[in-house]
Design a protein around this motif. Sequence first.
Motif, PDB file in Angstrom:
ATOM      1  N   THR A   1      -2.341  -0.751   6.341  1.00 43.13           N
ATOM      2  CA  THR A   1      -2.570  -0.962   4.952  1.00 43.13           C
ATOM      3  C   THR A   1      -3.988  -0.141   4.445  1.00 43.13           C
ATOM      4  O   THR A   1      -4.204   0.583   3.675  1.00 43.13           O
ATOM      5  CB  THR A   1      -2.791  -2.389   4.468  1.00 43.13           C
ATOM      6  N   SER A   2      -4.832  -0.392   5.325  1.00 50.98           N
ATOM      7  CA  SER A   2      -6.321   0.357   5.059  1.00 50.98           C
ATOM      8  C   SER A   2      -6.234   1.633   5.347  1.00 50.98           C
ATOM      9  O   SER A   2      -6.968   2.669   4.554  1.00 50.98           O
ATOM     10  CB  SER A   2      -7.363  -0.678   6.016  1.00 50.98           C
TER      11      SER A   2
ATOM     12  N   GLY B   1      -4.293   7.370  -2.154  1.00 51.06           N
ATOM     13  CA  GLY B   1      -3.750   5.954  -1.913  1.00 51.06           C
ATOM     14  C   GLY B   1      -3.944   4.885  -2.589  1.00 51.06           C
ATOM     15  O   GLY B   1      -4.779   4.767  -3.144  1.00 51.06           O
ATOM     16  N   LYS B   2      -3.107   3.867  -2.452  1.00 54.29           N
ATOM     17  CA  LYS B   2      -3.277   2.579  -3.571  1.00 54.29           C
ATOM     18  C   LYS B   2      -3.017   1.310  -2.610  1.00 54.29           C
ATOM     19  O   LYS B   2      -2.071   1.368  -1.883  1.00 54.29           O
ATOM     20  CB  LYS B   2      -2.597   2.701  -4.632  1.00 54.29           C
ATOM     21  N   PHE B   3      -3.631   0.345  -2.891  1.00 56.72           N
ATOM     22  CA  PHE B   3      -3.137  -0.974  -2.530  1.00 56.72           C
ATOM     23  C   PHE B   3      -3.069  -2.101  -3.592  1.00 56.72           C
ATOM     24  O   PHE B   3      -4.083  -2.163  -4.267  1.00 56.72           O
ATOM     25  CB  PHE B   3      -3.964  -1.461  -1.451  1.00 56.72           C
TER      26      PHE B   3
ATOM     27  N   SER C   1      -4.490   3.196   2.075  1.00 57.19           N
ATOM     28  CA  SER C   1      -5.311   2.955   0.924  1.00 57.19           C
ATOM     29  C   SER C   1      -6.407   3.771   0.730  1.00 57.19           C
ATOM     30  O   SER C   1      -6.979   3.850  -0.074  1.00 57.19           O
ATOM     31  CB  SER C   1      -5.439   1.460   0.621  1.00 57.19           C
TER      32      SER C   1
ATOM     33  N   ALA D   1       0.938  -1.185   0.093  1.00 52.53           N
ATOM     34  CA  ALA D   1      -0.069  -0.043  -0.188  1.00 52.53           C
ATOM     35  C   ALA D   1       0.721   1.161  -0.174  1.00 52.53           C
ATOM     36  O   ALA D   1       2.045   1.237   0.806  1.00 52.53           O
ATOM     37  CB  ALA D   1      -1.048   0.035   1.319  1.00 52.53           C
TER      38      ALA D   1
END
Length: 238
Positions: free
Chosen positions: A77-78, A86-88, A81, A51
């Motif tokens: 991570t959450s 944000g990206k995962f 993202s 992430a």
Amino acid sequence: MTDDHNPEEVVPSESAEVTTPENDASVMVWSSSSGESKLLHAMQIDETGIAWLLNISKPKILEELIGRINENPDQATSIISAESKGKFLPREQLARVSYTEGLSQLLIIDTDGKKHKVTDGEEGEQRQIFEAVRQHLGGDAGEEEADAWSVMQGPLLGLVITAAAGGFMVFLATEADPSKEFTGRRRGMKQLLNWLGYTIGPTWMGVIAGTIFLGIFAYMIMQLVKRPVREFLAFKTV
């Protein structure tokens, strides 16, 4: 706290990598220069995937993000993202991660073939990220020569900028007149450029620009002949 404080207060170089107490994930936080400003970046790497949130212009956003991660490290991570930019990328969608030290290039490629470029920082963060991916996600490691386009990208940009700037300076030198008077905004800058152009002259201005151009071109040829080594971790065929 305001948005205009020093990014170094938020991202000290000695804490570029923060590991959770359980040592089951790595949170990378770093900064990079972009002209006169600094951009901030954050990345979480664990066994589930990667992430990231890159190119943050406001230190307060990163400060609040890191604060939430420190309060809930298991939700890093959450948290990352969930940001608007944000990206995962889950492990099953990860195809390849490559790192070319000589070119300062780190690429994350997904199974759709999309390439995600990760900007390097001031403390070699690209290498740290690559090793964190190796540690948490594994992959089949290998090495190869960097392709020609990867080698040429940086120098070609330098050649374009040098040609444009050189042509502009030659034009200014040609039009320079020591008796010319300037008014209005940036009067001092105009006078300086006029004096510089008149002093150096169009011929020597062209020689200087040409020398810089040839130097960049020679460096590009040298890199093409002796290709930098690209390390990679392969997960799936794109």
